[in-house]
Design a protein around this motif. Structure first.
Motif, PDB file in Angstrom:
ATOM      1  N   ASN A 159      26.685  64.141  19.878  1.00  0.00           N
ATOM      2  CA  ASN A 159      25.952  63.475  20.973  1.00  0.00           C
ATOM      3  C   ASN A 159      25.032  64.468  21.692  1.00  0.00           C
ATOM      4  OD1 ASN A 159      27.317  61.147  20.298  1.00  0.00           O
ATOM      5  ND2 ASN A 159      29.019  61.636  21.641  1.00  0.00           N
ATOM      6  N   LYS A 195      31.396  53.330  15.550  1.00  0.00           N
ATOM      7  CA  LYS A 195      31.833  54.372  16.481  1.00  0.00           C
ATOM      8  C   LYS A 195      31.209  55.721  16.143  1.00  0.00           C
ATOM      9  CE  LYS A 195      36.287  54.309  18.633  1.00  0.00           C
ATOM     10  NZ  LYS A 195      37.727  54.354  18.385  1.00  0.00           N
ATOM     11  N   GLU A 234      28.039  55.162  18.062  1.00  0.00           N
ATOM     12  CA  GLU A 234      28.306  55.463  19.477  1.00  0.00           C
ATOM     13  C   GLU A 234      28.400  56.979  19.652  1.00  0.00           C
ATOM     14  OE1 GLU A 234      32.194  54.154  21.531  1.00  0.00           O
ATOM     15  OE2 GLU A 234      31.363  52.473  20.372  1.00  0.00           O
TER      16      GLU A 234
END
Ligand code: FES
Length: 171
Positions: free
Chosen positions: A139, A118, A79
């Motif tokens: 990210n 995660k 994630e």
């Protein structure tokens, strides 16, 4: 990393479909792998076996190539994708130590994804921001001057963001 039954079915379907567009010549191996990774985000073992079967080559040859090139990933992206730059400028100012700090904090090794999916952790080559070495992308956002002392703060703030998103979901 173990995939769920739904994920396995999806992998089978996607790979099967994609293989229809490629002949059985061995030189198709890299383009096939690139295409599968683009579709799935990684290369599960099951996909590599199907590819080997399609090209009529041993699965170990496919696996060997995938592990040789670091453009390929064996685990699903987390994630939160943490990528530590180990280009020369970053390495020279301790990028490898920053990477070790993330490995300790996230309890995974470079190239792995945490069991709860995660986090994933990778090493990358120069991301073009050498003046801010050591550099990490989280990210796809660039973080500069990431010395080991900043690692806890970065992970904690990702945890907080995750918690606030979960709270929003339940609100
Ligand atoms: S070497 Fe890390 S950003 Fe260039």
């Amino acid at each position: 990393m173990e995939l769920t039954k739904e994920e396995k079915d999806a992998v089978n379907e996607e790979v099967h479909e994609l293989l229809q567009t490629f002949g059985k010549e061995r030189e198709n191996l890299i383009p096939i792998l690139q295409n599968v990774q683009e579709k799935l985000g990684f290369l599960p073992g099951q996909a590599m076996e199907k590819i080997a079967k399609h090209l009529e080559i041993p699965a170990v040859d496919v696996y060997g190539l995938v592990t040789f090139y670091n453009q390929f990933r064996l685990n699903p992206p987390g994630e939160n994708e943490v990528k530590v730059c180990l280009g020369t400028a970053c390495y020279m100012v301790g990028g490898h130590i920053t990477l070790e700090s993330f490995e300790r904090k996230l309890e995974i090794q470079e190239g792995e994804t945490s069991e709860d999916r995660k986090y994933s952790l990778e090493r990358v080559a120069c991301v073009g921001c050498c003046t801010m070495a050591p550099v990490v992308t989280v990210n796809d956002e660039v973080e500069g001057y990431v010395t080991p002392t900043r690692v806890d703060g970065i992970v904690n703030s990702l945890e907080e963001q995750g918690n606030s998103t979960n709270n929003d979901d339940t609100a």
